[in-house]
Design a protein around this motif. Structure first.
Motif, PDB file in Angstrom:
ATOM      1  N   TYR A 165     -20.310  29.881 -21.897  1.00 13.76           N
ATOM      2  CA  TYR A 165     -20.810  29.240 -23.121  1.00 13.76           C
ATOM      3  C   TYR A 165     -20.823  27.736 -22.917  1.00 13.76           C
ATOM      4  CZ  TYR A 165     -20.991  27.559 -27.947  1.00 13.76           C
ATOM      5  OH  TYR A 165     -21.314  26.911 -29.108  1.00 13.76           O
ATOM      6  N   THR A 166     -21.974  27.130 -23.238  1.00 11.93           N
ATOM      7  CA  THR A 166     -22.139  25.675 -23.145  1.00 11.93           C
ATOM      8  C   THR A 166     -22.012  25.081 -24.551  1.00 11.93           C
ATOM      9  OG1 THR A 166     -23.600  25.877 -21.234  1.00 11.93           O
ATOM     10  CG2 THR A 166     -23.641  23.789 -22.451  1.00 11.93           C
ATOM     11  N   PHE A 167     -21.064  24.160 -24.744  1.00 12.69           N
ATOM     12  CA  PHE A 167     -20.843  23.559 -26.074  1.00 12.69           C
ATOM     13  C   PHE A 167     -22.068  22.758 -26.475  1.00 12.69           C
ATOM     14  CE2 PHE A 167     -16.472  24.465 -24.948  1.00 12.69           C
ATOM     15  CZ  PHE A 167     -15.949  24.900 -26.153  1.00 12.69           C
ATOM     16  N   PRO A 168     -22.573  22.993 -27.712  1.00 11.73           N
ATOM     17  CA  PRO A 168     -23.797  22.302 -28.149  1.00 11.73           C
ATOM     18  C   PRO A 168     -23.487  20.905 -28.664  1.00 11.73           C
ATOM     19  CG  PRO A 168     -23.015  23.762 -29.876  1.00 11.73           C
ATOM     20  CD  PRO A 168     -22.076  23.964 -28.702  1.00 11.73           C
ATOM     21  N   SER A 169     -24.543  20.176 -29.056  1.00  9.24           N
ATOM     22  CA  SER A 169     -24.362  18.865 -29.675  1.00  9.24           C
ATOM     23  C   SER A 169     -23.734  19.048 -31.062  1.00  9.24           C
ATOM     24  CB  SER A 169     -25.708  18.134 -29.802  1.00  9.24           C
ATOM     25  OG  SER A 169     -26.256  17.865 -28.526  1.00  9.24           O
ATOM     26  N   ILE A 170     -22.915  18.059 -31.472  1.00  7.62           N
ATOM     27  CA  ILE A 170     -22.313  18.062 -32.811  1.00  7.62           C
ATOM     28  C   ILE A 170     -23.121  17.101 -33.663  1.00  7.62           C
ATOM     29  CG2 ILE A 170     -20.253  17.556 -34.173  1.00  7.62           C
ATOM     30  CD1 ILE A 170     -18.590  18.128 -31.682  1.00  7.62           C
ATOM     31  N   GLY A 171     -23.812  17.661 -34.668  1.00  7.44           N
ATOM     32  CA  GLY A 171     -24.642  16.839 -35.530  1.00  7.44           C
ATOM     33  C   GLY A 171     -23.969  16.549 -36.853  1.00  7.44           C
ATOM     34  N   GLY A 172     -24.537  15.590 -37.573  1.00 11.67           N
ATOM     35  CA  GLY A 172     -24.003  15.262 -38.892  1.00 11.67           C
ATOM     36  C   GLY A 172     -24.302  13.828 -39.264  1.00 11.67           C
ATOM     37  N   ASN A 173     -23.620  13.338 -40.324  1.00 12.67           N
ATOM     38  CA  ASN A 173     -23.801  11.976 -40.838  1.00 12.67           C
ATOM     39  C   ASN A 173     -22.502  11.185 -40.693  1.00 12.67           C
ATOM     40  OD1 ASN A 173     -26.476  12.545 -41.761  1.00 12.67           O
ATOM     41  ND2 ASN A 173     -25.600  13.540 -43.583  1.00 12.67           N
ATOM     42  N   ASN A 174     -22.637   9.867 -40.554  1.00 10.19           N
ATOM     43  CA  ASN A 174     -21.499   8.941 -40.504  1.00 10.19           C
ATOM     44  C   ASN A 174     -20.533   9.295 -39.370  1.00 10.19           C
ATOM     45  OD1 ASN A 174     -22.513   7.768 -42.918  1.00 10.19           O
ATOM     46  ND2 ASN A 174     -21.401   9.329 -44.122  1.00 10.19           N
ATOM     47  N   LEU A 175     -21.070   9.840 -38.261  1.00  8.40           N
ATOM     48  CA  LEU A 175     -20.192  10.244 -37.173  1.00  8.40           C
ATOM     49  C   LEU A 175     -19.718   9.012 -36.402  1.00  8.40           C
ATOM     50  CD1 LEU A 175     -21.997  13.467 -35.879  1.00  8.40           C
ATOM     51  CD2 LEU A 175     -20.302  13.202 -37.705  1.00  8.40           C
ATOM     52  N   SER A 176     -18.485   9.146 -35.869  1.00  5.23           N
ATOM     53  CA  SER A 176     -17.890   8.002 -35.156  1.00  5.23           C
ATOM     54  C   SER A 176     -18.363   7.890 -33.725  1.00  5.23           C
ATOM     55  CB  SER A 176     -16.368   8.146 -35.176  1.00  5.23           C
ATOM     56  OG  SER A 176     -15.968   9.251 -34.377  1.00  5.23           O
ATOM     57  N   GLY A 177     -18.953   8.974 -33.151  1.00  6.02           N
ATOM     58  CA  GLY A 177     -19.319   9.014 -31.740  1.00  6.02           C
ATOM     59  C   GLY A 177     -18.227   9.621 -30.882  1.00  6.02           C
ATOM     60  N   ASN A 178     -17.072   9.897 -31.493  1.00  2.00           N
ATOM     61  CA  ASN A 178     -15.960  10.479 -30.743  1.00  2.00           C
ATOM     62  C   ASN A 178     -15.714  11.933 -31.135  1.00  2.00           C
ATOM     63  OD1 ASN A 178     -15.377   7.947 -29.495  1.00  2.00           O
ATOM     64  ND2 ASN A 178     -14.311   7.291 -31.375  1.00  2.00           N
ATOM     65  N   GLN A 179     -16.694  12.569 -31.779  1.00  2.00           N
ATOM     66  CA  GLN A 179     -16.510  13.946 -32.229  1.00  2.00           C
ATOM     67  C   GLN A 179     -16.410  14.879 -31.022  1.00  2.00           C
ATOM     68  OE1 GLN A 179     -18.962  11.921 -33.085  1.00  2.00           O
ATOM     69  NE2 GLN A 179     -20.984  12.768 -32.614  1.00  2.00           N
ATOM     70  N   LEU A 180     -15.489  15.854 -31.121  1.00  2.00           N
ATOM     71  CA  LEU A 180     -15.233  16.814 -30.036  1.00  2.00           C
ATOM     72  C   LEU A 180     -14.965  18.193 -30.641  1.00  2.00           C
ATOM     73  CD1 LEU A 180     -12.769  14.698 -27.826  1.00  2.00           C
ATOM     74  CD2 LEU A 180     -15.182  15.221 -27.297  1.00  2.00           C
ATOM     75  N   PHE A 181     -14.943  19.188 -29.707  1.00  2.00           N
ATOM     76  CA  PHE A 181     -14.534  20.539 -30.059  1.00  2.00           C
ATOM     77  C   PHE A 181     -13.066  20.709 -29.699  1.00  2.00           C
ATOM     78  CE2 PHE A 181     -19.094  20.805 -29.351  1.00  2.00           C
ATOM     79  CZ  PHE A 181     -19.525  21.540 -30.437  1.00  2.00           C
ATOM     80  N   TYR A 182     -12.316  21.496 -30.516  1.00  2.00           N
ATOM     81  CA  TYR A 182     -10.894  21.731 -30.269  1.00  2.00           C
ATOM     82  C   TYR A 182     -10.559  23.201 -30.490  1.00  2.00           C
ATOM     83  CZ  TYR A 182     -10.381  16.651 -30.517  1.00  2.00           C
ATOM     84  OH  TYR A 182     -10.491  15.312 -30.278  1.00  2.00           O
ATOM     85  N   THR A 183      -9.469  23.604 -29.844  1.00  2.00           N
ATOM     86  CA  THR A 183      -9.030  25.000 -29.991  1.00  2.00           C
ATOM     87  C   THR A 183      -8.073  25.176 -31.176  1.00  2.00           C
ATOM     88  OG1 THR A 183      -7.228  24.565 -28.425  1.00  2.00           O
ATOM     89  CG2 THR A 183      -9.277  25.478 -27.532  1.00  2.00           C
ATOM     90  N   GLN A 184      -7.637  24.071 -31.803  1.00  2.00           N
ATOM     91  CA  GLN A 184      -6.766  24.140 -32.973  1.00  2.00           C
ATOM     92  C   GLN A 184      -7.290  23.166 -34.031  1.00  2.00           C
ATOM     93  OE1 GLN A 184      -2.577  23.715 -32.112  1.00  2.00           O
ATOM     94  NE2 GLN A 184      -2.799  24.743 -30.115  1.00  2.00           N
ATOM     95  N   PRO A 185      -6.908  23.385 -35.314  1.00  2.00           N
ATOM     96  CA  PRO A 185      -7.399  22.499 -36.371  1.00  2.00           C
ATOM     97  C   PRO A 185      -6.865  21.082 -36.212  1.00  2.00           C
ATOM     98  CG  PRO A 185      -6.520  24.559 -37.296  1.00  2.00           C
ATOM     99  CD  PRO A 185      -6.116  24.524 -35.852  1.00  2.00           C
ATOM    100  N   ASN A 186      -7.558  20.154 -36.900  1.00  2.00           N
ATOM    101  CA  ASN A 186      -7.133  18.750 -37.010  1.00  2.00           C
ATOM    102  C   ASN A 186      -7.042  18.042 -35.661  1.00  2.00           C
ATOM    103  OD1 ASN A 186      -6.838  18.962 -39.863  1.00  2.00           O
ATOM    104  ND2 ASN A 186      -4.875  19.999 -39.520  1.00  2.00           N
ATOM    105  N   GLY A 187      -7.963  18.389 -34.761  1.00  2.00           N
ATOM    106  CA  GLY A 187      -8.024  17.699 -33.480  1.00  2.00           C
ATOM    107  C   GLY A 187      -6.886  18.034 -32.537  1.00  2.00           C
ATOM    108  N   LEU A 188      -6.341  19.228 -32.635  1.00  2.00           N
ATOM    109  CA  LEU A 188      -5.229  19.619 -31.768  1.00  2.00           C
ATOM    110  C   LEU A 188      -5.692  20.694 -30.787  1.00  2.00           C
ATOM    111  CD1 LEU A 188      -2.421  19.799 -34.499  1.00  2.00           C
ATOM    112  CD2 LEU A 188      -2.936  17.895 -32.942  1.00  2.00           C
ATOM    113  N   GLY A 189      -4.849  20.936 -29.800  1.00  2.00           N
ATOM    114  CA  GLY A 189      -5.162  21.928 -28.783  1.00  2.00           C
ATOM    115  C   GLY A 189      -6.047  21.331 -27.699  1.00  2.00           C
TER     116      GLY A 189
END
Length: 584
Positions: A417-441
């Motif tokens: 699986y290839t992680f897709p782009s994260i879209g949205g508004n007012n993004l900081s540019g540092n958005q990532l995918f995580y295995t746990q909530p609140n930016g953990l894991g």
């Protein structure tokens, strides 16, 4: 001629020489009379005869003294010597009417006068009469206790009670029988002193020893005592205040509820109740002595204190909150703190957005959730002041835009699986995918590739998370399933027949879009149709007639639409996607 000689039988001497002998005897006596006829010769000239005169005794009674009686009188036995058996009492000198006998009870209702005369009469068989009389007077003793009635006294008070009798002078001697409901013993005196500790009734019965039935005269009165608690007001220290003074609650024991403050002793002068507020303008001179006073009608207490009032300081206001920068959608509470902390009257609060007239709150605090940066102002007024009575302060709440991540649907991949782009508004540019909530894991960036071995079980929940420099963040989650790669031999013919287009014009040709299954080894688990923006329009049943190019009953325009086909081949799940055209 005849000559007469009267003698008493057995005695010498002649007691009379006439034919008639007057006698006055007190005892039975036999008289003899000898008659001599001077014209005859003896012995025929003399004749003698005798007569016995029997004297019956005269009745003689033991006199009954005049009677003083209370209420009624029991007639006594008529005693004496030779009392006729029919001797009785009468209310008239003619001895007529129904007689009263010994043991009968007479009372004032039987007489027309008081005092009255009772007549005694009897006659024996020989006609001897008993005629006597005595007077009877009915009297009643009255008594009044002073003080009487219902008396409210303080607990422990000593009260002197005095019994006043009518008549003031007894016929014999007055006896005073005092008693109370506690069984206390009191002396036989007209006045007693009572120590009252509990509610009690004190009574007295007065009797006259000189009156028949006097021991039951029942001259009676009583006094009821209600014991009121002793009032003890707690002391209040001298008061030195600024601007105004609020009279505090009055405490103590035995208070009536009507306790109050006064400008003069003993409940005089101007009265103030607890809670009343005064300023320097209420008094001609300061400091002033004030008095705390309470009175229940019998008990009272008073305390005093000195009150001084100084001019109030200028008002100042501070608005506080936790920081000034907030993420959009966050709430914060603004709190107004006034100095001095205690108002001369009371503090009134008005919160507004700066430049607006609408009052947002009249409380000390205001909770806000601004969408944009906003300046809030608070005006505080002291109702106890007439000048310099208000102050205003402002506070700016800076609102930082919050990142808004676009949702990501459930993901199914095969092998990797290839992680897709994260879209949205007012993004900081540092958005990532995580295995746990609140930016953990573990974290993954767009374009990172994972394979089926990176997780033990599927589906797995992954999180897209972004947070800016001000701490404003957003997060979405989605499920990922990575299926193993299954090599399916090419069938002699396609597993499915999937149309490239449809023409829903009701001409009987291509009016419905559907997928036909060509292999018995295939089990379709889901057919989904989306518009070009990824919105789910329809889920089809594998054995249904297909899709008619409508959404909620409304025809959709000519365009390109996407499908997702989920199925299993010999129990191995897989999926395929594609698109087709709707032509109208």
């Amino acid at each position: 001629m005849y000559s007469y000689e009267w003698r008493i039988q057995g005695q010498a001497g002649v007691v009379g020489t006439s034919a008639i002998l007057p006698i006055n005897i007190t005892a039975t006596t036999t008289y003899e009379c000898t008659i001599t006829d001077s014209g005859r010769v003896a012995p025929d000239n003399i004749a003698t005869s005798s007569i016995t005169v029997t004297v019956n005794p005269i009745p003689s009674w033991n006199p009954i003294a005049n009677v003083i009686a209370h209420g009624n009188y029991t007639l006594p036995a008529i005693t004496g010597t030779n009392i006729p058996a029919n001797a009785a009492f009468y209310d008239n000198p003619a001895h007529t009417g129904t007689p009263w006998n010994a043991g009968d009870v007479v009372d004032p209702s039987l007489f027309t006068t008081n005092p009255a005369t009772i007549f005694v009469y009897g006659i024996d068989a020989n006609g001897c009469e008993l005629i006597e009389q005595f007077d009877i007077e009915f009297v009643d003793a009255q008594v009044t206790i002073t003080p009487g009635g219902i008396q409210d006294v303080c607990d422990g008070d000593m009260v002197t009670l005095t019994a006043t009798t009518v008549p003031a002078t007894p016929y014999g001697n007055y006896s005073f029988n005092w008693s109370d409901t506690q069984g206390t013993s009191y002396p036989n005196t007209s006045s007693i002193t009572v120590t009252v500790n509990v509610a009690t009734t004190v009574s007295v019965t007065v009797n006259d020893s000189g009156v028949e039935n006097g021991t039951d005269m029942g001259g009676f009165d009583m006094t009821d005592f209600n014991v009121l608690p002793v009032i003890d007001i707690d002391d209040l220290v001298d008061q030195n205040v600024t601007g105004s003074f609020t009279f505090p609650a009055i405490t103590g024991t035995g208070l009536t509820g009507a306790e109050a403050y006064y400008t003069q002793p003993n409940g005089n002068g101007i009265m103030y109740n607890p809670g009343d507020v005064v300023t320097a303008a209420d008094f001609a001179v300061l400091p002033i002595a004030l008095y705390i006073y309470d009175d229940n009608g019998s008990c009272s207490d008073e305390e005093s204190f000195i009150l001084g009032i100084m001019d109030p300081p200028m008002l100042s206001l501070t608005i506080s909150t936790i920081g000034n920068d907030f993420c959009a959608g966050e709430s914060t509470t603004l709190t107004a703190t006034v100095s001095p902390a205690t108002a001369q009257g009371s503090y009134n609060y008005e919160w507004r957005e700066q430049g607006a007239t609408t009052v947002l709150s009249t409380a000390m605090s205001l909770t806000v959730m601004p969408a944009v940066t906003t300046v809030y102002e608070c005006t505080v007024t002291d109702t106890g002041l007439t000048t310099n009575n208000s102050t205003t302060e402002t506070l700016t709440i800076n609102v930082i835009p919050v990142p808004e991540l676009n949702p990501i649907g459930s993901q199914i991949a095969t092998g990797s699986y290839t992680f897709p782009s994260i879209g949205g508004n007012n993004l900081s540019g540092n958005q990532l995918f995580y295995t746990q909530p609140n930016g953990l894991g573990s974290s993954y960036a767009t374009g990172d590739v994972i394979d089926i071995t990176d997780f033990i079980t599927y589906p797995v929940t992954l999180y897209a998370y972004d947070i800016n420099a001000s701490g404003c963040d957003d997060e979405i989650s989605f499920e990922l399933t990575i299926n193993p790669v299954v090599v399916i031999p090419e069938p002699e013919e396609p597993l499915f027949v999937i149309p490239d287009y449809m023409t829903p014009n009701n001409d009987g040709y291509h009016d419905f879009w559907r997928i036909d299954i060509n292999s018995a080894d295939v089990t379709v688990t889901g057919i989904y149709i989306f518009d070009r923006y990824g919105k789910l329009l329809k889920q089809l049943a594998p054995d249904g007639i297909g899709w008619d190019a409508t959404y909620n009953g409304n025809p959709l325009p000519s365009s390109t639409y996407w499908y997702q086909l989920k199925y299993e081949v010999n129990g191995v799940p897989t999926e395929t996607t594609g698109f087709f055209a709707v032509k109208r």
